[in-house]
Design a protein around this motif. Structure first.
Motif, PDB file in Angstrom:
ATOM      1  N   ALA A 348       0.829  -1.203   0.000  1.00 29.93           N
ATOM      2  CA  ALA A 348       0.000   0.000   0.000  1.00 29.93           C
ATOM      3  C   ALA A 348       0.866   1.257   0.000  1.00 29.93           C
ATOM      4  O   ALA A 348       0.611   2.199  -0.760  1.00 29.93           O
ATOM      5  CB  ALA A 348      -0.931  -0.011   1.221  1.00 29.93           C
ATOM      6  N   ASP A 351       2.593   1.633  -3.440  1.00 31.69           N
ATOM      7  CA  ASP A 351       1.680   2.065  -4.497  1.00 31.69           C
ATOM      8  C   ASP A 351       1.286   3.526  -4.318  1.00 31.69           C
ATOM      9  O   ASP A 351       1.197   4.291  -5.291  1.00 31.69           O
ATOM     10  CB  ASP A 351       0.443   1.170  -4.496  1.00 31.69           C
ATOM     11  CG  ASP A 351      -0.483   1.452  -5.660  1.00 31.69           C
ATOM     12  OD1 ASP A 351      -0.015   1.361  -6.813  1.00 31.69           O
ATOM     13  OD2 ASP A 351      -1.661   1.759  -5.433  1.00 31.69           O
ATOM     14  N   TRP A 352       1.049   3.934  -3.095  1.00 28.03           N
ATOM     15  CA  TRP A 352       0.676   5.322  -2.811  1.00 28.03           C
ATOM     16  C   TRP A 352       1.787   6.273  -3.246  1.00 28.03           C
ATOM     17  O   TRP A 352       1.524   7.289  -3.902  1.00 28.03           O
ATOM     18  CB  TRP A 352       0.384   5.465  -1.316  1.00 28.03           C
ATOM     19  CG  TRP A 352      -0.180   6.798  -0.902  1.00 28.03           C
ATOM     20  CD1 TRP A 352       0.475   7.983  -0.816  1.00 28.03           C
ATOM     21  CD2 TRP A 352      -1.534   7.063  -0.515  1.00 28.03           C
ATOM     22  NE1 TRP A 352      -0.359   8.966  -0.390  1.00 28.03           N
ATOM     23  CE2 TRP A 352      -1.610   8.432  -0.198  1.00 28.03           C
ATOM     24  CE3 TRP A 352      -2.678   6.285  -0.388  1.00 28.03           C
ATOM     25  CZ2 TRP A 352      -2.790   9.048   0.243  1.00 28.03           C
ATOM     26  CZ3 TRP A 352      -3.860   6.897   0.043  1.00 28.03           C
ATOM     27  CH2 TRP A 352      -3.904   8.253   0.345  1.00 28.03           C
ATOM     28  N   LYS A 355       2.096   6.561  -7.121  1.00 24.06           N
ATOM     29  CA  LYS A 355       1.081   7.439  -7.704  1.00 24.06           C
ATOM     30  C   LYS A 355       1.442   8.901  -7.486  1.00 24.06           C
ATOM     31  O   LYS A 355       1.324   9.728  -8.412  1.00 24.06           O
ATOM     32  CB  LYS A 355      -0.292   7.136  -7.095  1.00 24.06           C
ATOM     33  CG  LYS A 355      -0.867   5.785  -7.506  1.00 24.06           C
ATOM     34  CD  LYS A 355      -2.197   5.530  -6.822  1.00 24.06           C
ATOM     35  CE  LYS A 355      -2.783   4.178  -7.215  1.00 24.06           C
ATOM     36  NZ  LYS A 355      -4.062   3.897  -6.496  1.00 24.06           N
ATOM     37  N   PRO A 371      -1.873  11.877   4.207  1.00 21.96           N
ATOM     38  CA  PRO A 371      -2.688  10.664   4.024  1.00 21.96           C
ATOM     39  C   PRO A 371      -3.576  10.409   5.230  1.00 21.96           C
ATOM     40  O   PRO A 371      -3.196  10.638   6.384  1.00 21.96           O
ATOM     41  CB  PRO A 371      -1.631   9.567   3.855  1.00 21.96           C
ATOM     42  CG  PRO A 371      -0.415  10.101   4.541  1.00 21.96           C
ATOM     43  CD  PRO A 371      -0.448  11.590   4.338  1.00 21.96           C
ATOM     44  N   GLU A 375      -8.738   6.440   4.519  1.00 16.36           N
ATOM     45  CA  GLU A 375      -8.619   6.383   3.062  1.00 16.36           C
ATOM     46  C   GLU A 375      -7.678   5.266   2.647  1.00 16.36           C
ATOM     47  O   GLU A 375      -7.953   4.513   1.701  1.00 16.36           O
ATOM     48  CB  GLU A 375      -8.108   7.730   2.551  1.00 16.36           C
ATOM     49  CG  GLU A 375      -7.987   7.812   1.040  1.00 16.36           C
ATOM     50  CD  GLU A 375      -7.443   9.155   0.587  1.00 16.36           C
ATOM     51  OE1 GLU A 375      -7.296   9.345  -0.627  1.00 16.36           O
ATOM     52  OE2 GLU A 375      -7.136   9.998   1.458  1.00 16.36           O
ATOM     53  N   VAL A 376      -6.557   5.134   3.349  1.00 20.91           N
ATOM     54  CA  VAL A 376      -5.598   4.076   3.044  1.00 20.91           C
ATOM     55  C   VAL A 376      -6.223   2.708   3.296  1.00 20.91           C
ATOM     56  O   VAL A 376      -6.075   1.777   2.494  1.00 20.91           O
ATOM     57  CB  VAL A 376      -4.316   4.249   3.888  1.00 20.91           C
ATOM     58  CG1 VAL A 376      -3.372   3.078   3.668  1.00 20.91           C
ATOM     59  CG2 VAL A 376      -3.629   5.552   3.533  1.00 20.91           C
ATOM     60  N   GLY A 378      -9.396   1.829   3.221  1.00 26.53           N
ATOM     61  CA  GLY A 378     -10.420   1.499   2.241  1.00 26.53           C
ATOM     62  C   GLY A 378      -9.856   1.134   0.888  1.00 26.53           C
ATOM     63  O   GLY A 378     -10.347   0.209   0.230  1.00 26.53           O
ATOM     64  N   GLU A 379      -8.800   1.836   0.466  1.00 24.21           N
ATOM     65  CA  GLU A 379      -8.258   1.597  -0.870  1.00 24.21           C
ATOM     66  C   GLU A 379      -7.454   0.314  -0.939  1.00 24.21           C
ATOM     67  O   GLU A 379      -7.415  -0.341  -1.989  1.00 24.21           O
ATOM     68  CB  GLU A 379      -7.382   2.781  -1.279  1.00 24.21           C
ATOM     69  CG  GLU A 379      -6.869   2.698  -2.702  1.00 24.21           C
ATOM     70  CD  GLU A 379      -6.187   3.975  -3.153  1.00 24.21           C
ATOM     71  OE1 GLU A 379      -5.619   3.962  -4.253  1.00 24.21           O
ATOM     72  OE2 GLU A 379      -6.216   4.969  -2.395  1.00 24.21           O
ATOM     73  N   TYR A 380      -6.810  -0.075   0.164  1.00 17.93           N
ATOM     74  CA  TYR A 380      -5.899  -1.219   0.118  1.00 17.93           C
ATOM     75  C   TYR A 380      -6.326  -2.373   1.021  1.00 17.93           C
ATOM     76  O   TYR A 380      -5.558  -3.304   1.247  1.00 17.93           O
ATOM     77  CB  TYR A 380      -4.487  -0.767   0.486  1.00 17.93           C
ATOM     78  CG  TYR A 380      -3.945   0.249  -0.480  1.00 17.93           C
ATOM     79  CD1 TYR A 380      -3.461  -0.137  -1.722  1.00 17.93           C
ATOM     80  CD2 TYR A 380      -3.959   1.598  -0.172  1.00 17.93           C
ATOM     81  CE1 TYR A 380      -2.976   0.797  -2.627  1.00 17.93           C
ATOM     82  CE2 TYR A 380      -3.478   2.548  -1.072  1.00 17.93           C
ATOM     83  CZ  TYR A 380      -2.992   2.134  -2.296  1.00 17.93           C
ATOM     84  OH  TYR A 380      -2.523   3.058  -3.188  1.00 17.93           O
ATOM     85  N   ASN A 381      -7.540  -2.312   1.553  1.00 19.98           N
ATOM     86  CA  ASN A 381      -8.086  -3.414   2.346  1.00 19.98           C
ATOM     87  C   ASN A 381      -7.175  -3.767   3.517  1.00 19.98           C
ATOM     88  O   ASN A 381      -6.879  -4.939   3.772  1.00 19.98           O
ATOM     89  CB  ASN A 381      -8.316  -4.650   1.468  1.00 19.98           C
ATOM     90  CG  ASN A 381      -9.174  -5.696   2.145  1.00 19.98           C
ATOM     91  OD1 ASN A 381     -10.027  -5.364   2.970  1.00 19.98           O
ATOM     92  ND2 ASN A 381      -8.940  -6.954   1.822  1.00 19.98           N
ATOM     93  N   ALA A 387      -3.469   0.030   8.666  1.00 25.66           N
ATOM     94  CA  ALA A 387      -3.788   1.283   7.989  1.00 25.66           C
ATOM     95  C   ALA A 387      -3.186   2.470   8.736  1.00 25.66           C
ATOM     96  O   ALA A 387      -2.666   3.413   8.118  1.00 25.66           O
ATOM     97  CB  ALA A 387      -5.299   1.432   7.862  1.00 25.66           C
TER      98      ALA A 387
END
Length: 583
Positions: A348, A351-352, A355, A371, A375-376, A378-381, A387
């Motif tokens: 996560a 990838d963050w 981007k 961040p 949000e982290v 939810g996007e990366y489970n 998180a």
């Protein structure tokens, strides 16, 4: 069309398959153009070098399926043969690793169950039963007297998988195995390429020599009314219906989706060093590929091998366990085990950052919103604690972001593949730094690692992270920018605890650093290149091995040494190269 430098032969035959309909974005155009022309060969010629171990994971499975579907062997007899084999299986040329044989036996059982289940459902739906087809299908055009604009006189279209057809020929099916789960879908161009061959192809025996193909198929038959394609997951027995088309629809989709892609593949020009170099016919005279002889002082293997690639992740896996390297990196086996919390957290964060660093014009992460852990998550489970840690690590990065104050004219490359060729070893070295950027004429290589633990002070950075040692050698050999002078390598070590993250700098021009880097790489690379058996080496890494399900020693080790519950896996063990399965 004229052959690329380093190749010889005639390009009058163009032979394509569905995999050419989904070329990798970074694939080399010149490599693709020669790959679809089987009569174009390397110049000077490359001798055939059989692998000491079977390196096509599906090879034993297809041999086993042939015994069951075409030779009439009962399934139990085939399974017994697989599990009693010591070495070569049913006449195939290379020795099969014991773990691959076990994987094959389990995949065969799952395949038999999935086929029977699907056939029962098809009969219930009023569809005719389908039986195995021994020869498969090929679409082959008539040979022209005059070459077309691509220099071709004949075209062949093939498919790969297990073919089936109804007794009256009205229905054709293809089952395509995947190493993990069944794929839910495939690119439109690939699906249309498969359907085109199934709808228009005719049964054709395999060519026995590299000579001109026969003018016509040996067994022409009626074209089908309907084609169906299934994807089968060898690791879990899942099966997905990818397409169910009428022949007219297959023709329409091929014209719209596939033909433009095949044209691009067959006519591409230019060079792009990367993974394509491993199989490229024109490597001997490619001027775009940086040659780095004596990169770490390695000696050619005593066992002849075909050209291979080598990455930092290869070195790390082999250093832990040779069997793990062979099964995961060469065969791409995957037992679908869930990643640990630390590995998912590391993915996560990685990838963050990718981007954010890809935003153009380049902007420092300090100027972007902080961040949010929700949000982290939810996007990366990620679960709550992971998180929170990921968000804290990303916040720590803001103070270490290398793009702070970077000028507009500087280059910023995210996950850029650095490629080099070691000619005396016939090895292509592939390295993917998290960030490669320039600063006032200097090239800087940034690696970012996340961890719940501090750096181990008792071990050098180059030995803890072989990718740093590989970066030193690539800089020193001139494979990056202008070389090692005035350049440096950075390790960004992120932790969730505020103020404990670190940024370490390595000088790739320092003689002692280069010497240590050569020692680090040579200690792992030379045994890797010489290995022909890939014996298991058990240890803590067995718990996270993607092939442990089929490895007897690894399974026994984890049973005798259960991992303590509640421990957090160190995310620094994750590497982007790990998740690149091939089918």
């Amino acid at each position: 069309m004229q052959n690329p430098p380093g190749t010889a032969g005639h390009g009058w035959l163009i032979k394509v398959s569905p995999r050419h309909a989904r070329p990798a974005p970074a694939a080399c155009p010149s490599h693709l153009r020669t790959a679809v022309r089987p009569m174009v060969t390397a110049d000077p010629p490359t001798p055939f070098r059989p692998a000491p171990r079977e390196e096509f994971a599906f090879g034993p499975l297809f041999a086993a399926l042939d015994l069951w579907e075409h030779e009439g062997w009962p399934l139990g007899r085939v399974l017994a043969e697989l599990r009693s084999t010591r070495g070569v299986f049913r006449g195939r040329g290379a020795v099969v690793h014991p773990a691959l044989l076990e994987w094959t036996a389990q995949a065969l059982e799952r395949y038999a169950v999935a086929r029977e289940r699907e056939q029962s459902q098809a009969r219930a739906a009023g569809l005719p039963s389908t039986a195995p087809v021994r020869s498969g299908w090929t679409v082959r055009t008539a040979r022209r007297e005059v070459p077309d604009a691509r220099g071709a006189r004949q075209y062949e279209h093939t498919v790969w998988g297990r073919p089936y057809a109804s007794a009256d020929g009205s229905l054709r099916e293809l089952w395509i195995p995947s190493l993990g789960r069944a794929k839910e879908d495939r690119p439109a161009a690939e699906k249309a390429a498969i359907a085109h061959v199934m709808a228009k192809g005719e049964e054709t025996p395999r060519r026995r020599a590299r000579v001109a193909p026969p003018e016509a198929p040996t067994n022409p038959g009626r074209p089908p009314d309907r084609v169906r394609v299934f994807d089968f997951g060898c690791a879990d027995g899942s099966a997905t219906l990818l397409l169910d088309w009428r022949s007219a629809q297959a023709a329409e989709r091929f014209t719209a989706d596939t033909a433009p892609v095949f044209h691009h593949v067959a006519t591409g020009t230019g060079t792009r060093p990367g993974e394509s170099c491993v199989e490229c016919k024109g490597i001997s005279r490619c001027t775009a590929l940086r040659r780095t002889p004596d990169l770490w002082g390695g000696t050619p293997s005593t066992q002849a091998h075909k050209r291979r690639s080598l990455s930092a992740w290869d070195l790390r896996l082999y250093g832990e366990c040779p069997a793990q390297y062979h099964l995961v990196r060469r065969l791409h086996l995957d037992n679908l085990a869930e990643e640990g919390d630390g590995a998912r957290r590391g993915r996560a964060v990685d990838d963050w950052l990718n981007k954010r660093h890809s935003v153009r014009p380049a902007r420092t992460c300090r100027s972007l919103p902080r961040p949010d852990e929700f949000e982290v998550a939810g996007e990366y489970n990620l679960d709550g604690p992971s998180a929170w840690e990921a968000a804290r690590m990303l916040d720590e990065h803001r103070a270490l972001c290398p793009l702070d104050g970077i000028a507009p004219e500087e280059q910023v490359l995210v996950q850029h593949t650095v490629t080099a060729y070691v000619p005396e070893l016939d090895v292509v070295v592939l390295a993917v730094p998290d960030l490669l950027y320039t600063f006032r004429g200097r090239w800087i290589w940034r690696e970012t690692k996340t961890s719940s633990r501090p750096l181990w002070e008792g071990r050098s950075l180059l030995r803890s992270y072989p990718q740093l040692a590989l970066a030193v050698l690539l800089f020193s050999a001139g494979a990056v920018g202008t070389g090692a002078r005035r350049s440096w390598i950075e390790l960004e070590h992120l932790r969730a605890d505020r103020g404990l993250s670190r940024l370490e700098r390595i000088d790739p021009a320092h003689p002692e650093t280069v010497t240590e880097a050569r020692e680090v790489i040579a200690e792992i690379a030379q045994p890797l290149l010489n290995d022909t058996s890939y014996e298991p080496r058990t240890g803590r890494h067995c718990h996270g091995c993607q092939a442990r399900t089929w490895c007897g020693p690894g399974t026994a080790y984890t049973a005798d040494h259960p991992r303590a519950t509640g421990t957090l896996e160190d995310a620094s063990a994750w590497d982007p190269d790990r998740g690149n399965p091939h089918d």
